[in-house]
Design a protein around this motif. Structure first.
Motif, PDB file in Angstrom:
ATOM      1  N   GLY C  32      -5.851  -6.654   4.876  1.00  0.00           N
ATOM      2  CA  GLY C  32      -4.558  -6.040   5.158  1.00  0.00           C
ATOM      3  C   GLY C  32      -4.590  -4.656   5.633  1.00  0.00           C
ATOM      4  N   GLY C  33      -5.547  -3.880   4.985  1.00  0.00           N
ATOM      5  CA  GLY C  33      -5.705  -2.693   5.411  1.00  0.00           C
ATOM      6  C   GLY C  33      -6.192  -2.760   6.884  1.00  0.00           C
ATOM      7  N   PHE C  34      -7.003  -3.610   7.240  1.00  0.00           N
ATOM      8  CA  PHE C  34      -7.646  -3.697   8.634  1.00  0.00           C
ATOM      9  C   PHE C  34      -6.396  -3.847   9.610  1.00  0.00           C
ATOM     10  CE2 PHE C  34     -10.752  -3.975  11.749  1.00  0.00           C
ATOM     11  CZ  PHE C  34     -10.552  -5.087  12.333  1.00  0.00           C
ATOM     12  N   ILE C  35      -5.551  -4.772   9.015  1.00  0.00           N
ATOM     13  CA  ILE C  35      -4.296  -4.849  10.240  1.00  0.00           C
ATOM     14  C   ILE C  35      -3.739  -3.556  10.254  1.00  0.00           C
ATOM     15  CG2 ILE C  35      -2.112  -6.047  10.458  1.00  0.00           C
ATOM     16  CD1 ILE C  35      -3.295  -8.224   8.778  1.00  0.00           C
ATOM     17  N   LEU C  36      -3.323  -2.906   9.353  1.00  0.00           N
ATOM     18  CA  LEU C  36      -2.793  -1.562   9.275  1.00  0.00           C
ATOM     19  C   LEU C  36      -3.642  -0.571  10.259  1.00  0.00           C
ATOM     20  CD1 LEU C  36      -0.237  -0.293   8.490  1.00  0.00           C
ATOM     21  CD2 LEU C  36      -1.415   0.571   6.604  1.00  0.00           C
ATOM     22  N   PHE C  37      -4.868  -0.728   9.929  1.00  0.00           N
ATOM     23  CA  PHE C  37      -5.719   0.300  10.744  1.00  0.00           C
ATOM     24  C   PHE C  37      -5.706  -0.190  12.153  1.00  0.00           C
ATOM     25  CE2 PHE C  37      -9.429   2.740  11.818  1.00  0.00           C
ATOM     26  CZ  PHE C  37     -10.177   1.838  12.879  1.00  0.00           C
ATOM     27  N   SER C  38      -5.691  -1.349  12.656  1.00  0.00           N
ATOM     28  CA  SER C  38      -5.630  -1.501  14.126  1.00  0.00           C
ATOM     29  C   SER C  38      -4.249  -1.259  14.589  1.00  0.00           C
ATOM     30  CB  SER C  38      -5.889  -2.945  14.485  1.00  0.00           C
ATOM     31  OG  SER C  38      -4.997  -4.003  13.657  1.00  0.00           O
ATOM     32  N   SER C  62      -5.378  -7.291  15.243  1.00  0.00           N
ATOM     33  CA  SER C  62      -4.562  -7.967  14.271  1.00  0.00           C
ATOM     34  C   SER C  62      -4.321  -9.242  14.228  1.00  0.00           C
ATOM     35  CB  SER C  62      -3.165  -7.408  14.461  1.00  0.00           C
ATOM     36  OG  SER C  62      -3.413  -5.981  14.420  1.00  0.00           O
ATOM     37  N   GLY C  63      -4.456  -9.986  15.542  1.00  0.00           N
ATOM     38  CA  GLY C  63      -4.287 -11.310  15.619  1.00  0.00           C
ATOM     39  C   GLY C  63      -5.454 -12.108  15.615  1.00  0.00           C
ATOM     40  N   ALA C  64      -6.395 -12.170  16.445  1.00  0.00           N
ATOM     41  CA  ALA C  64      -7.642 -13.061  16.315  1.00  0.00           C
ATOM     42  C   ALA C  64      -8.439 -12.907  15.323  1.00  0.00           C
ATOM     43  CB  ALA C  64      -8.177 -13.031  17.732  1.00  0.00           C
ATOM     44  N   VAL C  65      -8.998 -11.593  15.025  1.00  0.00           N
ATOM     45  CA  VAL C  65      -9.816 -11.090  14.311  1.00  0.00           C
ATOM     46  C   VAL C  65      -9.391 -11.613  12.889  1.00  0.00           C
ATOM     47  CG1 VAL C  65     -11.392  -9.529  13.127  1.00  0.00           C
ATOM     48  CG2 VAL C  65     -11.035  -9.669  15.537  1.00  0.00           C
ATOM     49  N   THR C  66      -8.263 -11.030  12.551  1.00  0.00           N
ATOM     50  CA  THR C  66      -7.728 -11.300  11.236  1.00  0.00           C
ATOM     51  C   THR C  66      -7.349 -12.562  10.740  1.00  0.00           C
ATOM     52  OG1 THR C  66      -6.334  -9.275  11.739  1.00  0.00           O
ATOM     53  CG2 THR C  66      -5.629 -10.464   9.628  1.00  0.00           C
ATOM     54  N   GLY C  67      -7.086 -13.509  11.978  1.00  0.00           N
ATOM     55  CA  GLY C  67      -6.769 -14.926  11.629  1.00  0.00           C
ATOM     56  C   GLY C  67      -8.185 -15.572  11.267  1.00  0.00           C
ATOM     57  N   TRP C  90       1.294  -9.602   3.075  1.00  0.00           N
ATOM     58  CA  TRP C  90       0.628  -8.554   3.831  1.00  0.00           C
ATOM     59  C   TRP C  90       0.626  -8.992   5.254  1.00  0.00           C
ATOM     60  CZ3 TRP C  90      -1.653  -3.693   2.741  1.00  0.00           C
ATOM     61  CH2 TRP C  90      -1.571  -3.371   1.209  1.00  0.00           C
ATOM     62  N   VAL C  91      -0.150 -10.012   5.557  1.00  0.00           N
ATOM     63  CA  VAL C  91      -0.386 -10.500   6.988  1.00  0.00           C
ATOM     64  C   VAL C  91       1.034 -10.403   7.604  1.00  0.00           C
ATOM     65  CG1 VAL C  91      -1.125 -12.214   8.338  1.00  0.00           C
ATOM     66  CG2 VAL C  91      -2.365 -11.561   6.482  1.00  0.00           C
ATOM     67  N   ILE C  92       1.913 -11.080   7.196  1.00  0.00           N
ATOM     68  CA  ILE C  92       3.377 -11.339   7.713  1.00  0.00           C
ATOM     69  C   ILE C  92       3.965  -9.984   8.038  1.00  0.00           C
ATOM     70  CG2 ILE C  92       5.668 -12.293   7.613  1.00  0.00           C
ATOM     71  CD1 ILE C  92       4.553 -14.491   6.231  1.00  0.00           C
ATOM     72  N   ALA C  93       3.832  -9.126   7.122  1.00  0.00           N
ATOM     73  CA  ALA C  93       4.687  -7.635   7.118  1.00  0.00           C
ATOM     74  C   ALA C  93       3.746  -7.097   8.261  1.00  0.00           C
ATOM     75  CB  ALA C  93       4.226  -6.778   6.029  1.00  0.00           C
ATOM     76  N   GLY C  94       2.424  -7.224   8.387  1.00  0.00           N
ATOM     77  CA  GLY C  94       1.453  -6.474   9.460  1.00  0.00           C
ATOM     78  C   GLY C  94       2.127  -7.099  10.649  1.00  0.00           C
ATOM     79  N   TYR C  95       2.381  -8.521  10.957  1.00  0.00           N
ATOM     80  CA  TYR C  95       2.466  -9.088  12.339  1.00  0.00           C
ATOM     81  C   TYR C  95       3.873  -8.440  12.900  1.00  0.00           C
ATOM     82  CZ  TYR C  95      -1.285 -12.178  12.859  1.00  0.00           C
ATOM     83  OH  TYR C  95      -2.684 -12.737  12.819  1.00  0.00           O
ATOM     84  N   LEU C  96       4.973  -8.351  11.648  1.00  0.00           N
ATOM     85  CA  LEU C  96       6.067  -7.941  12.012  1.00  0.00           C
ATOM     86  C   LEU C  96       6.082  -6.418  12.803  1.00  0.00           C
ATOM     87  CD1 LEU C  96       8.522  -9.324   9.441  1.00  0.00           C
ATOM     88  CD2 LEU C  96       8.402  -9.846  11.750  1.00  0.00           C
ATOM     89  N   ILE C  97       5.502  -5.619  11.969  1.00  0.00           N
ATOM     90  CA  ILE C  97       5.457  -4.205  12.360  1.00  0.00           C
ATOM     91  C   ILE C  97       4.800  -4.136  13.755  1.00  0.00           C
ATOM     92  CG2 ILE C  97       4.583  -1.861  11.920  1.00  0.00           C
ATOM     93  CD1 ILE C  97       4.649  -2.757   9.093  1.00  0.00           C
TER      94      ILE C  97
END
Lengths: 106, 660, 181
Positions: C32-38, C62-67, C90-97
Motif C-alpha cells: 500500500g505504501g508503494f502505491i502511495l509512493f508511486s 500502481s497498476g501492473a507491479v502492484t497487481g 488500501w488498493v482500491i483507495a490508491g487506484y481511486l486517488i
C-alpha cells in the motif's frame, strides 16, 4: 524552475536509491526485496528527469522522457519475472525468507 | 618416403586410438594387434623418411612426386586470417634430419615397449583405456617431433602432458594401502602423482606459452605477418633483434627455457618425475624415459638449429642476448645431473633409482645442447642428439627389465629383492647390458655418447659443466651397480623367502616380455658403432654406403686413441669399485658405514629427503591451500551479503570513474 | 509560496513513504505504501510538466507491479479474511486517488495549452525539432548497429530462446520420487 533549489531534488533521488539499497541489503522477505528493486528503479528514473529538468532550464528533453518510459517498461518486466520466481521458490522451498536459500555458498 | 608418410605417421596411431576402446571390448588380442601394428606402421614410415634425408629431396614413393628439398615443411593452411590481421596459421610437418632422427627413435622404442606391455598388462581389465592413451601419446609425440611450427608443437606438447597425466594415474581406482601417509588408498596416491606431474608441467608451460606469444608478436612487428614456423624463424633474425630492442631478452629466454625444463624434469621442475613412477612400468619406460621427457631436449636442439642454420646457411649475425637461453640450459642441466645423481644413490625403490637416473642423463643432454648454443659448436649438438638416441634405447631397456622384475617380485622396494640372478637369467643379462651402457663402459652406446659429451664440454667457456658432469658420471656408475647388486646379487630378502613359502615362485619373464629386452640389448650394443654415420645423417651430409665400414672403424679408433678414454676408465673404476665392494660382493654393510660417521649421516638424511626441495614445494602448496580456504569463507550464500558486495563494488567503480 | 509548500510536501512525503515501504510489518501495508509512493512520484512528474510520464508511472507501478505483488501475496500466503479486506481497501483507495490525479492533470495541461494566448511555443518547438532530429539519428545509429551485428544478435537471441526453452522444460519436468544415484 522549482521553488526549492535543485539540489534538494537530487538529494531526494539519492535518498530513494539509498532506501532501496537498504531494503535489498537488510530485509528478509523476498517480496519486500522486490519492492526495493522497484524503488531503486523509480529513483533512477527520477534522477534522469530531475537532471534533464535542471539542464533544460525548466523543460524536460523528450529524448529523456522516452528513455524513462522504456525504463519503466523494463521495470515492470523485472517485477513480473521476479514475481514468477518468487512463486516457484515458494512452491519448492516453502519459504519466503531468502536467508533460508543458501545453496550457493562455499 | 612412402606415399603420404609424413601425414600417416601420426595419423595411423590416431586411428588406433579411436578404435582401441571398441576393439578392446570385443577381443583383447585384437586390441593388442591393433596397437602393435599401428606402431609398427609408424616405424616403417619413419624409416622410409630416412631415404629422403639421404637423397636430399622429399619424394613420395611410389608415385615419385617430388615435394621439395631438405629442409622441407609440408604445410596445410588451417586458419587463414590474412584479410583480418595478416596471419596464416598452418599445420605443417617438417622433414629435416633432426626431426626424422627423433621420429625414428620414438617409433622404434615405442614398438618394443608396446610389445612388452602385451605381457606386462596381461592381467589388466582396463586394457581399452590403456591402449587408447598409449596410442594417443604416440601420435602426439610424433606430431611434436615432426611439427613445423612452434604453435603446433605446443599443442602436441600439451597433449603428451595430458596423456602422461592419464597414464601415471592409470590405477587410480586401486584400493591397496597407500605407501604415503597423506593418502588413504593407493588409488588416491596414484591420482595425486599424476596431478603433481600435470600441475608442474602446466605451470612451466604457462611461461612457455608467453614466450611463444612474444615470438609471434615480435615477428608480427618486424616481418609483417606473425609466424611461428621454424624455417621462417631461421631465415630472418629481425625478431630476435626486436626482442633485444624491447629489452625483454632475459625474460624471453627464461620463459622459453621454462617449458623444456618442466617437460624434461630439470631443476626447479624436477620433482614430478620420481613421483611419476606410480604408473605402470611400460608407461614409465615410454613416457618418462624414452620419449616425452626428450621433448624438452628436442626443443632446445631445435632452437639451436634455428640459430645455427641462420648463422651458417643464411649468413645472419646472431644477436648477443640469445646465449642467455643456452647458458641457462647448460648450467641448470649440469646442476640437475649432479642433483639427481646424488638422490639416486640413496633411493629405496627400484623405479625411483631409474627415475633419478633419467633426470640426470637428461641433464647431460641439456648441458651439451646449452654448450652447443652458447659457443655455436656443431659437435656438441651431435653429441646431444646421439645421447638422446643412446639414452632412449638403454633407459627403455632398463625400465622394461625393472618391469619384468617388479612383475615377478610384486614389490617395488629394492631391499625386498636380492639374489634374483639365478631365477631370472635373461633379465639379469639384459639389465646388465643396460647398466653397462648407462655407466659408459666401452663398447656400448652409452660410452660413445658420454665420451662425445665430455669432449664437447671441454670447449665451453668455463669448466663448471665439465666438472659437474664428470662427478655425475662417477655417481652414475655407483648407483647403477648399487641397483644391480641389490636386485640380482646377494641373498634373497625376507620378502622373497616369504613368497617362496607361499608358493609364488619367482619365474623368468614370459617370452613376449623377453624378446623386447633382448632386442633392445642388442641395439644398445650395436648402435654405438653407427654413431659416425648418424652424425653425418644429422649434419645432412651424403652417406656413402661403401664407406660405412671405414667410417665406423675410423670413429672407433679416434675415440679410443684420445686422452678422454683414460679419464673415462678412471671414472668408471672410481664408481665401480665401491659399488662392487658393498653391493655385489656384499663385503660391507652400507647402513653401518653411514651410521658410524656423523657427516655421512647428515649427508644421507639430506639426500634421502631429496635435498629438502620436495618438502618445500609441499609447504608452499599447503600455504596456498590454507589461504584459499580462508578466502572461500567470503562466499556466504546469503543474498543480502551478495547485494552488499555488489553495492561496495559499484561504489568503487564510481570512485574510479570519477577520479581517474 | 504555494509551490514551496507543495514541493516540500512532495519531497517529505516521498521520503516518508519510502521509509514506510522499508519498515512496515505486514507486507500488504508495504505494498500500500508503494502505491502511495508511486502516486507521489507521479505528482512530482506532473509538477515538472511531464504528464505522459506521470500517467506511465501510475499505470505501470500502481497498476501492473502492484497487481503482480498482490498476485504473489495471494498465492504464497494464505491470507486471513481481515488482512485481505484491509489490503483490498488500501488498493482500491490508491487506484481511486491515482485516477483522480491523472484526470485533473490532463485536464489542466490541455486547458493550459489550449487557452493561454501568446505563449511562446518557440522553446517547445526547438526542443521538439531537436528531439526529432536526434530520434532520426538515433534510429539510423540503432539500425546500423543492429545490421552490422545481426549475426551475433541472432545468435544471442537464439541462445536466449534455447535458455528459455530449457528453463521451461525443467519447469515442467516431474521430479522422480526418491531416486538418488
Amino acid at each position: 524552475m522549482t521553488a526549492l533549489p535543485i539540489q534538494v531534488y537530487l538529494a531526494l533521488s539519492l535518498s530513494i536509491l539509498a532506501i532501496g539499497a537498504y531494503i535489498l541489503a537488510v530485509k528478509r522477505n523476498i517480496l519486500r526485496i522486490i519492492l526495493g528493486i522497484e524503488l531503486m528503479i523509480s529513483g533512477a528514473n527520477l534522477t534522469f528527469i530531475i537532471v534533464s529538468y535542471w539542464l533544460g532550464n525548466g523543460s524536460v528533453d523528450p529524448l529523456i522522457r522516452s528513455i524513462v518510459i522504456i525504463s519503466m517498461g523494463i521495470a515492470s518486466l523485472v517485477a513480473a519475472l521476479s514475481i514468477a520466481l518468487v512463486i516457484m521458490i515458494y512452491r519448492k522451498f516453502g519459504t519466503r525468507d531468502i536467508r533460508k536459500l543458501r545453496k550457493l555458498k562455499w | 618416403m612412402m606415399m603420404y608418410a609424413d601425414l600417416l605417421i601420426w595419423l595411423v596411431p590416431v586411428i588406433a586410438t579411436l578404435l582401441s576402446p571398441i576393439v578392446a571390448k570385443v577381443s583383447r588380442n585384437g586390441a593388442h594387434a591393433l596397437s602393435v601394428s599401428a606402431v609398427g606402421i609408424s616405424w616403417i614410415l619413419a624409416l622410409s623418411m630416412i631415404f629422403d634425408i639421404l637423397s636430399g629431396n622429399v619424394t613420395y614413393y611410389p608415385s615419385n612426386v617430388t615435394l621439395g628439398s631438405i629442409p622441407f615443411a609440408h604445410r596445410i593452411v588451417w586458419i587463414d586470417l590474412t584479410s583480418l590481421i595478416g596471419m596464416k596459421l598452418s599445420f605443417g610437418i617438417l622433414i629435416d634430419p633432426f626431426s626424422v632422427f627423433m621420429a625414428n627413435v620414438v617409433s622404434f622404442v615405442a614398438l618394443w615397449i608396446f610389445i612388452f606391455s602385451i605381457g606386462y598388462m596381461s592381467e589388466e581389465p582396463d586394457i581399452g583405456r590403456y591402449w587408447f592413451l598409449m596410442n594417443l601419446f604416440l601420435s602426439s609425440m610424433l606430431l611434436l617431433v615432426l611439427s613445423s611450427n612452434l604453435l603446433q608443437m605446443f599443442i602436441a606438447w600439451e597433449m603428451v602432458g595430458l596423456c602422461s597425466w592419464s597414464l601415471i594415474s592409470f590405477w587410480y581406482k586401486s584400493k591397496a594401502p597407500s605407501p604415503d601417509p597423506r593418502f588413504s588408498t593407493e588409488g588416491e596416491y596414484n591420482a595425486h602423482c599424476g596431478l603433481k606431474a600435470l600441475i608442474t608441467t602446466s605451470f612451466a608451460d604457462a611461461f612457455f606459452l608467453v614466450a611463444i606469444a612474444i615470438v609471434g608478436y615480435t615477428t608480427h612487428l618486424t616481418m609483417g605477418n606473425p609466424t611461428f614456423d621454424f624455417i621462417e624463424l631461421s631465415q630472418n633474425f629481425s625478431w630476435l633483434g626486436k626482442i633485444i630492442q624491447l629489452g625483454i631478452m632475459p625474460i624471453f629466454s627464461l620463459f622459453l627455457i621454462s617449458g623444456p625444463f618442466g617437460k624434461s624434469a630439470q631443476f626447479p621442475y624436477h620433482e614430478w618425475l620420481p613421483e611419476a613412477m606410480a604408473g605402470p612400468t611400460t608407461v614409465s619406460a615410454l613416457i618418462h624415459a624414452a620419449t616425452m621427457v626428450k621433448a624438452g631436449a628436442y626443443f632446445v636442439g631445435r632452437f639451436f638449429l634455428i640459430i645455427y642454420t641462420g648463422a651458417t646457411v643464411y649468413g645472419l649475425s646472431v644477436p648477443d642476448g640469445v646465449s642467455t637461453f643456452f647458458l641457462a640450459a647448460a648450467y641448470v642441466g649440469a646442476f640437475t645431473a649432479f642433483l639427481a645423481g646424488t638422490q639416486g644413490m640413496v633411493a629405496k625403490e627400484l623405479k625411483k633409482i631409474l627415475a633419478y637416473s633419467t633426470i640426470s642423463q637428461l641433464g647431460y643432454i641439456f648441458a651439451v645442447f646449452g654448450i652447443a648454443g652458447a659457443v655455436l659448436l656443431e659437435e656438441a649438438f651431435f653429441a646431444g642428439a646421439l645421447h638422446i638416441l643412446a639414452h632412449a634405447v638403454f633407459k627403455a631397456l632398463l625400465f622394461l627389465c625393472a618391469g619384468a622384475v617388479l612383475h615377478a617380485v610384486h614389490s617395488k622396494y629394492v631391499h625386498d629383492m636380492g639374489g634374483l640372478k639365478k631365477y631370472m637369467p635373461v633379465t639379469y643379462f639384459t639389465m646388465l647390458v643396460g647398466a653397462l651402457s648407462l655407466s659408459g663402459v666401452p663398447p656400448f652406446a652409452g660410452f660413445f655418447s658420454k665420451d662425445l659429451i665430455l669432449h664437447a664440454a671441454m670447449h665451453f667457456e668455463t669448466m663448471i659443466p665439465y666438472v659437474l658432469l664428470l662427478v655425475t658420471a662417477v655417481i652414475t656408475v655407483f648407483y647403477t651397480f648399487r641397483m644391480i647388486g641389490l636386485v640380482f646379487h646377494g641373498e634373497p630378502s625376507e620378502h622373497i623367502k616369504k613368497m617362496n613359502e607361499h608358493g609364488h615362485h619367482i619365474h623368468e619373464a614370459p617370452l613376449v616380455m623377453r624378446i623386447p629386452l633382448i632386442v633392445l640389448a642388442v641395439t644398445t650394443i650395436i648402435v654405438g658403432f653407427f654413431f659416425e654415420p648418424a652424425i653425418k645423417f644429422i649434419a645432412g651430409e651424403h652417406i656413402v654406403f661403401e664407406e660405412l665400414g671405414h667410417d665406423i672403424l675410423s670413429f672407433v679408433l679416434e675415440v679410443f686413441s684420445s686422452e678422454l678414454i683414460l679419464v673415462s676408465a678412471i671414472v668408471i673404476l672410481t664408481g665401480f669399485i665401491p659399488a662392487y665392494y658393498i653391493y655385489i660382493a656384499r663385503k660391507a654393510d652400507p647402513t653401518k658405514i653411514v651410521e658410524s660417521n656423523i657427516i655421512l649421516r647428515a649427508l644421507y638424511k639430506f639426500l634421502v629427503n631429496r635435498w629438502y626441495i620436495d618438502p618445500l614445494y609441499y609447504k608452499i602448496a599447503d600455504g596456498l591451500r590454507g589461504f584459499s580456504a580462508r578466502i572461500r569463507k567470503l562466499q556466504t550464500g546469503y543474498a543480502n551479503v551478495n547485494i552488499v558486495y555488489m553495492i561496495i563494488g559499484f561504489i568503487l567503480f564510481l570512485i574510479t570513474l570519477i577520479f581517474m | 509560496m504555494l509551490d514551496l509548500i507543495v514541493e516540500l510536501g512532495l519531497v517529505i512525503g516521498i521520503i516518508a513513504t519510502a521509509i514506510y515501504v522499508a519498515e512496515a510489518r505486514p507486507i500488504s501495508r508495504a505494498i500500500g505504501g508503494f502505491i502511495l509512493f508511486s502516486v507521489l512520484i507521479a505528482i512530482l512528474y506532473l509538477y515538472i510538466n511531464c504528464p505522459y510520464l506521470a500517467g506511465a508511472q501510475i499505470a505501470i507501478y500502481s497498476g501492473a507491479v502492484t497487481g503482480l505483488f498482490l498476485l504473489a501475496m495471494s498465492i504464497t500466503k494464505p491470507e486471513t479474511p481481515e488482512d485481505e479486506a484491509k489490503a483490498r481497501s488500501w488498493v482500491i483507495a490508491g487506484y481511486l486517488i491515482a485516477g483522480f490525479v491523472i484526470f485533473i492533470a490532463f485536464f489542466l495541461t490541455m486547458h493550459y495549452y489550449m487557452y493561454t494566448p501568446g505563449i511562446s511555443t518557440e522553446i517547445v518547438d526547438t526542443v521538439v525539432n531537436r528531439a526529432n532530429i536526434a530520434l532520426m539519428d538515433l534510429e539510423k545509429i540503432l539500425s546500423d548497429y543492429l545490421w552490422n551485428y545481426r549475426g551475433i544478435d541472432v545468435l544471442m537471441q537464439g541462445v536466449i530462446v534455447i535458455a528459455v526453452a530449457a528453463g521451461l522444460a525443467n519447469f515442467f519436468k516431474r521430479e522422480k520420487e526418491g531416486k538418488v544415484k
